[in-house]
Structures are given as C-alpha cells and as structure tokens.
Enzyme design. Sequence first.
Site, PDB file in Angstrom:
ATOM      1  N   LYS A  85     -13.199  -2.441   0.006  1.00  0.00           N
ATOM      2  CA  LYS A  85     -12.175  -2.372   1.055  1.00  0.00           C
ATOM      3  C   LYS A  85     -11.721  -0.966   1.436  1.00  0.00           C
ATOM      4  O   LYS A  85     -10.743  -0.824   2.171  1.00  0.00           O
ATOM      5  CB  LYS A  85     -10.965  -3.197   0.625  1.00  0.00           C
ATOM      6  CG  LYS A  85     -10.347  -2.692  -0.663  1.00  0.00           C
ATOM      7  CD  LYS A  85      -8.992  -3.287  -0.947  1.00  0.00           C
ATOM      8  CE  LYS A  85      -8.381  -2.683  -2.181  1.00  0.00           C
ATOM      9  NZ  LYS A  85      -7.047  -3.114  -2.479  1.00  0.00           N
ATOM     10  N   SER A 125      -9.374  -9.230   8.007  1.00  0.00           N
ATOM     11  CA  SER A 125      -8.399  -8.140   8.069  1.00  0.00           C
ATOM     12  C   SER A 125      -8.007  -7.864   9.509  1.00  0.00           C
ATOM     13  O   SER A 125      -8.818  -8.034  10.430  1.00  0.00           O
ATOM     14  CB  SER A 125      -9.038  -6.893   7.460  1.00  0.00           C
ATOM     15  OG  SER A 125      -8.274  -5.756   7.762  1.00  0.00           O
ATOM     16  N   TYR A 149     -16.281  -0.436   7.249  1.00  0.00           N
ATOM     17  CA  TYR A 149     -15.583  -1.518   6.529  1.00  0.00           C
ATOM     18  C   TYR A 149     -15.177  -2.624   7.504  1.00  0.00           C
ATOM     19  O   TYR A 149     -15.461  -3.808   7.306  1.00  0.00           O
ATOM     20  CB  TYR A 149     -14.351  -0.973   5.794  1.00  0.00           C
ATOM     21  CG  TYR A 149     -13.369  -2.044   5.378  1.00  0.00           C
ATOM     22  CD1 TYR A 149     -13.704  -2.977   4.405  1.00  0.00           C
ATOM     23  CD2 TYR A 149     -12.104  -2.145   5.982  1.00  0.00           C
ATOM     24  CE1 TYR A 149     -12.815  -3.976   4.027  1.00  0.00           C
ATOM     25  CE2 TYR A 149     -11.200  -3.144   5.609  1.00  0.00           C
ATOM     26  CZ  TYR A 149     -11.559  -4.056   4.636  1.00  0.00           C
ATOM     27  OH  TYR A 149     -10.685  -5.046   4.279  1.00  0.00           O
ATOM     28  N   LYS A 153     -16.321  -6.756   8.093  1.00  0.00           N
ATOM     29  CA  LYS A 153     -15.422  -7.926   8.182  1.00  0.00           C
ATOM     30  C   LYS A 153     -15.741  -8.740   9.437  1.00  0.00           C
ATOM     31  O   LYS A 153     -15.795  -9.972   9.402  1.00  0.00           O
ATOM     32  CB  LYS A 153     -13.952  -7.475   8.215  1.00  0.00           C
ATOM     33  CG  LYS A 153     -13.439  -6.978   6.881  1.00  0.00           C
ATOM     34  CD  LYS A 153     -13.279  -8.114   5.895  1.00  0.00           C
ATOM     35  CE  LYS A 153     -12.985  -7.637   4.495  1.00  0.00           C
ATOM     36  NZ  LYS A 153     -13.147  -8.636   3.452  1.00  0.00           N
TER      37      LYS A 153
HETATM   38  P1  NAD Z   1      -9.436  -5.703  -4.694  1.00  0.00           P
HETATM   39  O1  NAD Z   1     -10.456  -4.615  -4.708  1.00  0.00           O
HETATM   40  O2  NAD Z   1      -8.267  -5.578  -5.586  1.00  0.00           O
HETATM   41  O3  NAD Z   1     -10.146  -7.115  -4.983  1.00  0.00           O
HETATM   42  C1  NAD Z   1     -11.465  -7.393  -4.620  1.00  0.00           C
HETATM   43  C2  NAD Z   1     -12.182  -7.931  -5.842  1.00  0.00           C
HETATM   44  O4  NAD Z   1     -13.539  -8.225  -5.503  1.00  0.00           O
HETATM   45  C3  NAD Z   1     -12.210  -6.924  -7.000  1.00  0.00           C
HETATM   46  O5  NAD Z   1     -11.729  -7.559  -8.159  1.00  0.00           O
HETATM   47  C4  NAD Z   1     -13.690  -6.560  -7.138  1.00  0.00           C
HETATM   48  O6  NAD Z   1     -14.042  -6.284  -8.466  1.00  0.00           O
HETATM   49  C5  NAD Z   1     -14.375  -7.809  -6.565  1.00  0.00           C
HETATM   50  N1  NAD Z   1     -15.722  -7.598  -6.000  1.00  0.00           N
HETATM   51  C6  NAD Z   1     -16.092  -6.688  -5.070  1.00  0.00           C
HETATM   52  N2  NAD Z   1     -17.412  -6.816  -4.803  1.00  0.00           N
HETATM   53  C7  NAD Z   1     -17.861  -7.839  -5.559  1.00  0.00           C
HETATM   54  C8  NAD Z   1     -19.139  -8.448  -5.735  1.00  0.00           C
HETATM   55  N3  NAD Z   1     -20.230  -8.030  -5.083  1.00  0.00           N
HETATM   56  N4  NAD Z   1     -19.245  -9.491  -6.585  1.00  0.00           N
HETATM   57  C9  NAD Z   1     -18.162  -9.925  -7.275  1.00  0.00           C
HETATM   58  N5  NAD Z   1     -16.954  -9.377  -7.176  1.00  0.00           N
HETATM   59  C10 NAD Z   1     -16.795  -8.343  -6.323  1.00  0.00           C
HETATM   60  O7  NAD Z   1      -8.969  -5.886  -3.181  1.00  0.00           O
HETATM   61  P2  NAD Z   1      -7.792  -6.761  -2.567  1.00  0.00           P
HETATM   62  O8  NAD Z   1      -6.787  -5.828  -1.992  1.00  0.00           O
HETATM   63  O9  NAD Z   1      -7.359  -7.801  -3.523  1.00  0.00           O
HETATM   64  O10 NAD Z   1      -8.562  -7.415  -1.338  1.00  0.00           O
HETATM   65  C11 NAD Z   1      -9.162  -8.699  -1.414  1.00  0.00           C
HETATM   66  C12 NAD Z   1      -9.892  -8.985  -0.114  1.00  0.00           C
HETATM   67  O11 NAD Z   1      -8.957  -8.883   0.963  1.00  0.00           O
HETATM   68  C13 NAD Z   1     -11.019  -8.002   0.201  1.00  0.00           C
HETATM   69  O12 NAD Z   1     -12.084  -8.722   0.783  1.00  0.00           O
HETATM   70  C14 NAD Z   1     -10.397  -7.071   1.221  1.00  0.00           C
HETATM   71  O13 NAD Z   1     -11.353  -6.516   2.085  1.00  0.00           O
HETATM   72  C15 NAD Z   1      -9.454  -8.009   1.963  1.00  0.00           C
HETATM   73  N6  NAD Z   1      -8.325  -7.300   2.590  1.00  0.00           N
HETATM   74  C16 NAD Z   1      -7.539  -6.487   1.829  1.00  0.00           C
HETATM   75  C17 NAD Z   1      -6.494  -5.785   2.438  1.00  0.00           C
HETATM   76  C18 NAD Z   1      -5.646  -4.838   1.629  1.00  0.00           C
HETATM   77  O14 NAD Z   1      -5.030  -3.945   2.220  1.00  0.00           O
HETATM   78  N7  NAD Z   1      -5.538  -4.975   0.322  1.00  0.00           N
HETATM   79  C19 NAD Z   1      -6.240  -5.951   3.806  1.00  0.00           C
HETATM   80  C20 NAD Z   1      -7.042  -6.822   4.545  1.00  0.00           C
HETATM   81  C21 NAD Z   1      -8.104  -7.499   3.912  1.00  0.00           C
END
Ligand code: NAD
Length: 339
Positions: A85, A125, A149, A153
């Site tokens: 992300k 997102s 990124y 999405k």
């Molecule tokens: P995060 O990085 O804390 O959580 C994502 C998890 O996915 C992590 O635990 C990571 O280890 C795991 N991961 C990544 N690639 C992987 C793979 N190939 N196989 C298995 N596990 C994998 O991020 P978050 O903030 O909890 O975000 C969760 C989702 O929400 C993401 O898809 C992110 O793009 C989306 N998102 C986040 C935000 C934000 O600002 N936090 C905003 C909009 C969308």
Amino acid sequence: MSTILVTGGAGFIGSHTCLVLLEAGHDLVVIDNLCNSSEESLRRVEGLSDKSFVFEKIDLLDQPALEQVFVTHSIDAVIHFAGLKAVGESVEDPLWYWRNNVAGTLNLVDAMNRADVRDLVFSSSSTVYGMPEELPVTEAHPLGPVSPYGKTKLAVEDLLRDVAASKPGWRVALLRYFNPVGAHPSGEIGEDPTGIPNNLMPFVMQVAVGRRERVAVFGSDYDTPDGTGIRDYIHVMDLAEGHLAAVERLERFEGCEAVNLGTGQGYSVLDVVRAASGAAGREIPYELVPRRPGDVAAVWSDPGLAKAKLGWQALRGLDEMCRDSWHFQSRNPHGFAKT
Ligand code: NAD
Ligand code: UDP
C-alpha cells in the site's frame, strides 16, 4: 454465522476487522505472509476476543497453498485485505506492486471460483478517484488513479467487475476507504508501520512519543482555510464495522458494486496535529515544508451510499481517532515487535 476467509488479517485494518467479526460470532480463517505485519497482532486479537481462529502463513502468490485453504476449510465468504500500500514504493518498484496486488488477487479469485465461493469484500481505496473533480466524492466520480499503487487497485476493481459479470452468483463489495487512522480503544492493536511512516497519523504519533523530532507539514499554500491539505480521516473501528456490515449484507450486492467508506468530514493537517497534541497532552512540534508531489489539496467522501446500502455510518470523530492512536502508540512505543 459463517466462516470467513480474511486475507491480510494480521495487518492494520485486517486485525481490527478480525476482532469485530469474531465478536459478531463468525468463524475465521486468516492468511497472511506477514510481509508488513506481525503474528503478535493476531495473538492480541485472540486475547481481546477470548476466541481462537485458524491462522496460516501463506503468500497469495503461492497458488497451490491458496487452493488448499479452500479444500481444507469450508469458506462462506472472503474479505481481501492482503496487498502492498505504499505509494512511493509503488513508483520505485511497480512490477512488485502489480505482481503482488493484481496477480495475487487473480490467484485468490481463481481459487474462489474453483471452490464455488462467490462472496467477496475487497479493500479498494479512494485513490482510484485520482484528482477530485468535485467534492464530496461520490462513487460515480470518474476513476483515474495516478500512482502505480492506485492503478493496481483500479485493475483489481476491473478484474472483479469482469468476473462478477461473467456468471450469476458473484456478490462483490468494493469498499473504497478514505484515510484510516486510530486503533482499538484497548491500545492492544493498532497501526505499526515498518520504517519511516508515509502517512500523517503514524508520523504524528511517533513524534508525540519521542521517536522523531517534528512533523513535516507538506504544503501550507493550498487553497484551504489554513493552507494545509484536507482529508477524510476515518477511525479504523468504524472501518472494521463497515466490513462486518458489508459481509453480512452481501445479498444486497448483485454482481459487483463500489461503496465509499468515509465520514464525509474533512480535516486539515494542522487540525490533526492540534487534536493529536490534545490527546497526547504535549505540544507536537511541526514545520511547514513544500508540498509533497502528487498530493491534492482536499478530498472527502460522500458516505451516503454506505448508509443506504449497508445501514452503516462512521460514528467516531477526530478526537477519538487521536485518543486511540495515542493510546496504542504510548503503550507500544516501538510497535508490536519490541514490546
Ligand atoms: P497492512 O500492510 O497493515 O495490511 C496488509 C496485510 O497484507 C499485511 O499484513 C501484509 O503482510 C499482507 N500481505 C501483503 N501482501 C501479501 C501477499 N502477497 N500474501 C499474503 N499476505 C500479504 O495494510 P492495511 O492498512 O491494513 O491495508 C489493508 C488493505 O487496505 C490493503 O489492501 C490496502 O491497500 C487497503 N487500503 C489501505 C488504506 C490505508 O491507508 N491503510 C487506504 C485504502 C486502502
Ligand atoms: N502529510 C504531511 N506530513 C506527513 C504525511 C502526510 O503533511 O508526514 C499530509 C499529506 O500531504 C496529506 C495528509 O497529510 O495532506 C494525509 O496524507 P497521508 O499520506 O496520510 O494520506 P493520503 O491522503 O496521501 O493517502
């Protein structure tokens, strides 16, 4: 009650959602490769909920392992958080982002299809909207992400729209989050970014706890009341409850549909620094520096569709977001690893 597969469940939003799902009585199978998280968050979710669940350390790119999850467990629905992300990182290494986020999701949807599992909630997102043409941003706003990124999405959204249109039975909720912040009020789980935080709130919290000297406020000459950027910050517990509402109301999703998850209220960078100073009980030093390339002046959501379709709306305000972020940060000054 159903059995829900949560990908990326050890991460920031995933861990809070796992807790809310367990408390609502669902059974969970969590998979994560732990590339940006620690298993400690899941142990704490078990502690807080007093419930256990299956955890398997699996990478979405490992197709045989993923297929096996659907053979071993009887899955009713999937909530798909797993992904990378960091916008800057995606500019430096777009191949990694396209492989992990898009090919990873392709593997997941393929495995679901084979196992006849057609209920999916996907972490999209607000970045898919790109430069806002009008505010507040509704789901009908044109799509045009700028960063690799954001493009991954949108690519996943397109993939899911095509798959859902290909045959009946798919029920897919694309949840477009605005700016998730905050933590569980216990202070046990929260956001624990690796390295220097890219996002405002974790950076502000690390300054408050003494790990960094001052907040760099990116841009003070925007066309906003105080000149700094405005965003729609949303408490992660509201977001988690939004996922519970979505997965329990997937019958309202015929095919594939996008829904904003935001509060509808914008706050400036200085509003956040001020509220965080209040929560931490100390002045948080900051300096005004030039704009960060690619940033827009102001974005906030129209959260009306989420209310109508999911019966959900965000309930927590900025002070609560800062209080809970601070509670987690002050209890875990170095995150999960070193506490
Ligand atoms: P995060 O990085 O804390 O959580 C994502 C998890 O996915 C992590 O635990 C990571 O280890 C795991 N991961 C990544 N690639 C992987 C793979 N190939 N196989 C298995 N596990 C994998 O991020 P978050 O903030 O909890 O975000 C969760 C989702 O929400 C993401 O898809 C992110 O793009 C989306 N998102 C986040 C935000 C934000 O600002 N936090 C905003 C909009 C969308
Ligand atoms: N921001 C800032 N200093 C930082 C990080 C972010 O001033 O160290 C600003 C950024 O310019 C934007 C807001 O805070 O106006 C939210 O940025 P963030 O990276 O958290 O989320 P984004 O909306 O960019 O996804």
